[in-house]
Each structure stands twice: as C-alpha cells, then as structure tokens.
Write a protein that holds these residues in place. Structure first.
Motif, PDB file in Angstrom:
ATOM      1  N   ARG A   6       8.046   3.557  -4.745  1.00 55.86           N
ATOM      2  CA  ARG A   6       7.084   4.109  -5.433  1.00 55.86           C
ATOM      3  C   ARG A   6       5.807   3.873  -4.323  1.00 55.86           C
ATOM      4  N   TRP A   7       5.608   2.406  -4.241  1.00 55.72           N
ATOM      5  CA  TRP A   7       4.462   2.104  -3.232  1.00 55.72           C
ATOM      6  C   TRP A   7       4.666   2.661  -1.919  1.00 55.72           C
ATOM      7  N   ARG A   8       5.727   2.482  -1.213  1.00 55.08           N
ATOM      8  CA  ARG A   8       5.919   2.968   0.092  1.00 55.08           C
ATOM      9  C   ARG A   8       5.913   4.528   0.178  1.00 55.08           C
ATOM     10  N   LYS A   9       6.189   5.204  -0.833  1.00 55.91           N
ATOM     11  CA  LYS A   9       5.962   6.673  -0.651  1.00 55.91           C
ATOM     12  C   LYS A   9       4.392   7.093  -0.458  1.00 55.91           C
ATOM     13  N   ASP A  10       3.676   6.433  -1.443  1.00 55.63           N
ATOM     14  CA  ASP A  10       2.161   6.633  -1.532  1.00 55.63           C
ATOM     15  C   ASP A  10       1.620   5.893  -0.426  1.00 55.63           C
ATOM     16  N   TRP A  11       1.974   4.941   0.288  1.00 56.41           N
ATOM     17  CA  TRP A  11       1.304   4.397   1.533  1.00 56.41           C
ATOM     18  C   TRP A  11       1.669   5.323   2.491  1.00 56.41           C
ATOM     19  N   GLU A  12       2.704   5.942   2.891  1.00 58.15           N
ATOM     20  CA  GLU A  12       3.232   6.613   3.739  1.00 58.15           C
ATOM     21  C   GLU A  12       2.336   8.036   3.703  1.00 58.15           C
ATOM     22  N   SER A  13       2.356   8.642   2.714  1.00 60.39           N
ATOM     23  CA  SER A  13       1.630   9.881   2.208  1.00 60.39           C
ATOM     24  C   SER A  13      -0.046   9.570   2.596  1.00 60.39           C
ATOM     25  N   LEU A  14      -0.575   8.359   2.361  1.00 59.78           N
ATOM     26  CA  LEU A  14      -1.991   8.297   2.681  1.00 59.78           C
ATOM     27  C   LEU A  14      -2.293   7.824   4.151  1.00 59.78           C
ATOM     28  N   GLN A  15      -0.973   7.361   4.636  1.00 63.23           N
ATOM     29  CA  GLN A  15      -1.165   6.994   6.128  1.00 63.23           C
ATOM     30  C   GLN A  15      -1.199   8.282   6.934  1.00 63.23           C
ATOM     31  N   GLN A  16      -0.529   8.933   6.663  1.00 63.86           N
ATOM     32  CA  GLN A  16      -0.115  10.333   7.198  1.00 63.86           C
ATOM     33  C   GLN A  16      -1.329  11.169   7.319  1.00 63.86           C
ATOM     34  N   GLY A  18      -4.470   9.737   7.013  1.00 61.10           N
ATOM     35  CA  GLY A  18      -5.462   9.084   7.724  1.00 61.10           C
ATOM     36  C   GLY A  18      -5.277   9.163   9.200  1.00 61.10           C
ATOM     37  N   ASP A  19      -3.913   8.725   9.549  1.00 56.30           N
ATOM     38  CA  ASP A  19      -3.806   8.594  10.996  1.00 56.30           C
ATOM     39  C   ASP A  19      -2.295   9.120  11.198  1.00 56.30           C
ATOM     40  N   PRO A  20      -2.487  10.339  11.545  1.00 59.53           N
ATOM     41  CA  PRO A  20      -1.003  11.240  11.873  1.00 59.53           C
ATOM     42  C   PRO A  20      -0.346  10.818  13.021  1.00 59.53           C
ATOM     43  N   SER A  21      -1.177  10.244  14.107  1.00 61.43           N
ATOM     44  CA  SER A  21      -0.835   9.828  15.319  1.00 61.43           C
ATOM     45  C   SER A  21       0.403   8.716  15.265  1.00 61.43           C
ATOM     46  N   GLY A  22       0.229   7.757  14.443  1.00 65.34           N
ATOM     47  CA  GLY A  22       1.051   6.600  14.517  1.00 65.34           C
ATOM     48  C   GLY A  22       0.905   5.611  15.407  1.00 65.34           C
ATOM     49  N   SER A  23      -0.490   5.657  15.707  1.00 64.15           N
ATOM     50  CA  SER A  23      -0.945   4.531  16.606  1.00 64.15           C
ATOM     51  C   SER A  23      -0.583   2.980  16.149  1.00 64.15           C
ATOM     52  N   PRO A  24      -0.700   2.031  17.025  1.00 65.06           N
ATOM     53  CA  PRO A  24      -0.265   0.373  16.873  1.00 65.06           C
ATOM     54  C   PRO A  24      -1.133  -0.024  15.743  1.00 65.06           C
ATOM     55  N   GLU A  25      -2.243   0.590  15.423  1.00 62.62           N
ATOM     56  CA  GLU A  25      -3.104  -0.161  14.378  1.00 62.62           C
ATOM     57  C   GLU A  25      -2.520   0.172  13.001  1.00 62.62           C
ATOM     58  N   VAL A  26      -1.385   0.910  12.731  1.00 61.75           N
ATOM     59  CA  VAL A  26      -0.792   1.315  11.832  1.00 61.75           C
ATOM     60  C   VAL A  26      -0.221  -0.099  11.139  1.00 61.75           C
ATOM     61  N   LEU A  30      -1.100  -1.599   7.289  1.00 61.28           N
ATOM     62  CA  LEU A  30       0.208  -1.782   6.726  1.00 61.28           C
ATOM     63  C   LEU A  30       0.050  -3.369   5.822  1.00 61.28           C
ATOM     64  N   LEU A  31      -0.163  -4.490   6.740  1.00 61.92           N
ATOM     65  CA  LEU A  31      -0.189  -5.812   6.534  1.00 61.92           C
ATOM     66  C   LEU A  31      -1.277  -5.979   5.507  1.00 61.92           C
ATOM     67  N   GLU A  32      -2.555  -5.207   5.531  1.00 63.22           N
ATOM     68  CA  GLU A  32      -3.542  -5.437   4.507  1.00 63.22           C
ATOM     69  C   GLU A  32      -3.219  -4.708   3.287  1.00 63.22           C
ATOM     70  N   SER A  33      -2.250  -3.768   3.004  1.00 65.41           N
ATOM     71  CA  SER A  33      -1.776  -3.302   1.900  1.00 65.41           C
ATOM     72  C   SER A  33      -0.601  -4.045   1.154  1.00 65.41           C
ATOM     73  N   VAL A  34      -0.366  -5.345   1.743  1.00 63.49           N
ATOM     74  CA  VAL A  34       0.608  -6.094   1.350  1.00 63.49           C
ATOM     75  C   VAL A  34      -0.017  -7.376   0.795  1.00 63.49           C
ATOM     76  N   GLU A  35       0.339  -7.894  -0.352  1.00 60.43           N
ATOM     77  CA  GLU A  35      -0.094  -9.171  -0.852  1.00 60.43           C
ATOM     78  C   GLU A  35       0.100 -10.275  -0.015  1.00 60.43           C
ATOM     79  N   GLU A  36      -0.894 -11.048   0.068  1.00 65.28           N
ATOM     80  CA  GLU A  36      -0.830 -12.087   1.208  1.00 65.28           C
ATOM     81  C   GLU A  36       0.132 -13.153   0.931  1.00 65.28           C
ATOM     82  N   THR A  37       0.741 -13.466  -0.066  1.00 66.69           N
ATOM     83  CA  THR A  37       1.746 -14.295  -0.396  1.00 66.69           C
ATOM     84  C   THR A  37       2.991 -13.799   0.241  1.00 66.69           C
ATOM     85  N   ILE A  38       3.034 -12.325   0.064  1.00 64.38           N
ATOM     86  CA  ILE A  38       4.328 -11.811   0.525  1.00 64.38           C
ATOM     87  C   ILE A  38       4.153 -11.912   2.092  1.00 64.38           C
ATOM     88  N   VAL A  39       3.414 -11.677   2.642  1.00 62.34           N
ATOM     89  CA  VAL A  39       3.093 -11.429   4.145  1.00 62.34           C
ATOM     90  C   VAL A  39       3.416 -12.829   4.646  1.00 62.34           C
TER      91      VAL A  39
END
Length: 273
Positions: A6-16, A18-26, A30-39
């Motif tokens: 569910r998290w991945r689906k929501d993130w990809e929808s919002l990312q699409q 905000g930035d449909p071009s798929g730039s390297p900044e993605v 993405l890392l900012e949306s994941v908990e720091e401990t998991i990173v």
C-alpha cells in the motif's frame, strides 16, 4: 510487511504526479520517505537508483506469501468475544475489513474467503450475534451461497456495526454512579459481616459459640464474666441463641440449678465449672 504494497502504491502515485520524468532525484526523494532506521539497516543510500532501492525493499518486505500468512494468523488469533462486549465486536469487524483490504493489495482475497478462516470469524462472535447471523443465513430470501459466504457475513456484520456503536454508548452512559455505589455497598456489607462473626477474644470466626474459644477457657472468673457480657452470649450455655432460644444442652453448665430443665435461671451469672 503488511503496509509495504500500500505504501509503495501511494508513493508511486504521488511521485508520478510530482515528477513524471523519472529524474535521478527520485532516489533521494524515495530515501526521505523511508524510516531512517530502515535506510541504515538495509544500506539503501549505497544504491544508485530508485529501482535498486525498491528491489532491496521488496526482498525484505515484499514476500506476498509471508504477508498473507501473517494477515490470516493475526485474524485467527483474536480471542472470541463475550456477550455485551460491543467495542470488541466492532474491533473484530474493522480488523476483518483491514485484512480484506490488505489481501486485495496482494491480489489474494481467496485467503480470507477460505471456509476455515470464515468459520473462525463466525466462532469469535458472541452467542446473540451468532444466532442472528445463522437466522439471516438460513433465510432463503437472503440467498447466502457457499461462493458468497464470506461476503454475506461481512455485509451482515457491517450493517450491525452502527447498532453496536449505539449500544456501546448506552452502556457507557447508563448510571455509572449507581453501579459504583452498589459495589462499595457490597464491600462494606461483606466487611461488616466478617467482623461481626469474630470472637471478642481471639478474632476467630466463632463469636456465637464462646464455649469453643481456647483463650476463654484460660481466663479467670472475672475475665470470663467480662467476655460473656461483651459477646452477649447466654450465661448458662455460652452460645448466642437469643432471648427466646433454647440452650445448647451439650455445653450447659452442670452446676445444680443451672440446667434449662429446672425452669429457673440463677439471678447471677453462672459459668461452666
């Protein structure tokens, strides 16, 4: 694991959006949306692209079979609900709804519609609600078929949810002060009753049978007279039988003139020899 897809689906929808071009900044977004401990634990920052990050996340959290087993196990381990536990029935309905939604994300609704799982949910219902469900199920006009059994059960429970919410509110607001007062009154009555049964000398539970008290037997005459007066026991047989009661012949004083059969009680207190 349960939230991953569910998290991945929501993130990809919002990312699409905000930035449909798929730039390297993605990747950094993405890392900012994941908990720091998991990173840190998965060393996600060391990967070059968002695709690589998702690959690592899916390896750790995306095993659909493991997630399905987890969802079903959590649903089955819920304790059966007792009568009048309206909030717990409501919680059971909502947990079932969430389990169904999670399994839909995994494209595996069949896991919760399995007869064994559906039967486990039925068995957790309180007796009154279970009877209502069985009556509903057996009514031909409701057309509950094996292939739609789970859907019919969930639809029935969802319709009961509003009624259960109202019943719970009535249960909370209905005379809480009186219930508390009754509880304390019962406690006081118990304490009072237990105290009145205690012996005036040794605190054991034989106040009405002073003749059984070992401490009484060891007293001198003056102390015995005081104990008899304090306990309000009969001066002849040392038991509490009231003014109209009969003396206990077994423990009646054997001194001449003391027996009940004589019909006359001595003017002064008489005690066992």
């Amino acid at each position: 694991m349960r939230e991953y897809y569910r998290w991945r689906k929501d993130w990809e929808s919002l990312q699409q959006q905000g930035d449909p071009s798929g730039s390297p900044e993605v990747k950094f977004q993405l890392l900012e949306s994941v908990e720091e401990t998991i990173v840190k634990d998965l060393r996600l920052a060391s990967h070059n692209t968002a695709k690589d990050v998702f690959r690592v996340l899916e390896n750790r959290f995306g095993n659909k079979n493991a997630i399905t087993i987890l969802i079903v196990a959590e649903l089955q381990k819920i304790s059966p609900v007792k009568e009048h536990q309206f909030r717990k029935v409501i919680d059971l309905i909502r947990i079932t709804e969430k389990a169904l939604a999670d399994l839909k994300d995994l494209d595996n609704e069949a896991a919760i519609k399995n007869p064994l799982v559906t039967g486990a949910i039925e068995n957790k219902l309180p007796l009154t609600l279970k009877k209502e469900w069985l009556t509903f199920k057996e009514d031909p006009k409701n057309s509950v078929q094996p292939e739609s059994y789970f859907d019919a059960l969930l639809d029935f429970l969802q319709k009961q949810e509003r009624i259960l919410e109202q019943l719970e509110q009535m249960e909370i607001t209905e005379f809480p002060e009186k219930k508390t007062e009754k509880k304390f009154a019962s406690t006081r009555a118990t304490e009072r009753g237990s105290t009145e049964d205690n012996c005036v000398l040794c605190e054991n539970k034989h106040r009405s049978r002073l003749f059984t008290c070992k401490k009484f037997r060891g007293l001198d005459l003056a102390a015995r007279k005081a104990a008899v007066k304090k306990s309000r026991a009969c001066r002849l047989c040392l038991s509490s039988h009231g003014a109209d009661g009969e003396c206990n012949l077994k423990f009646l004083c054997t001194k001449k003139g003391c027996k009940k059969g004589g019909g006359v009680r001595p003017p002064l207190p008489s005690l066992p020899q």
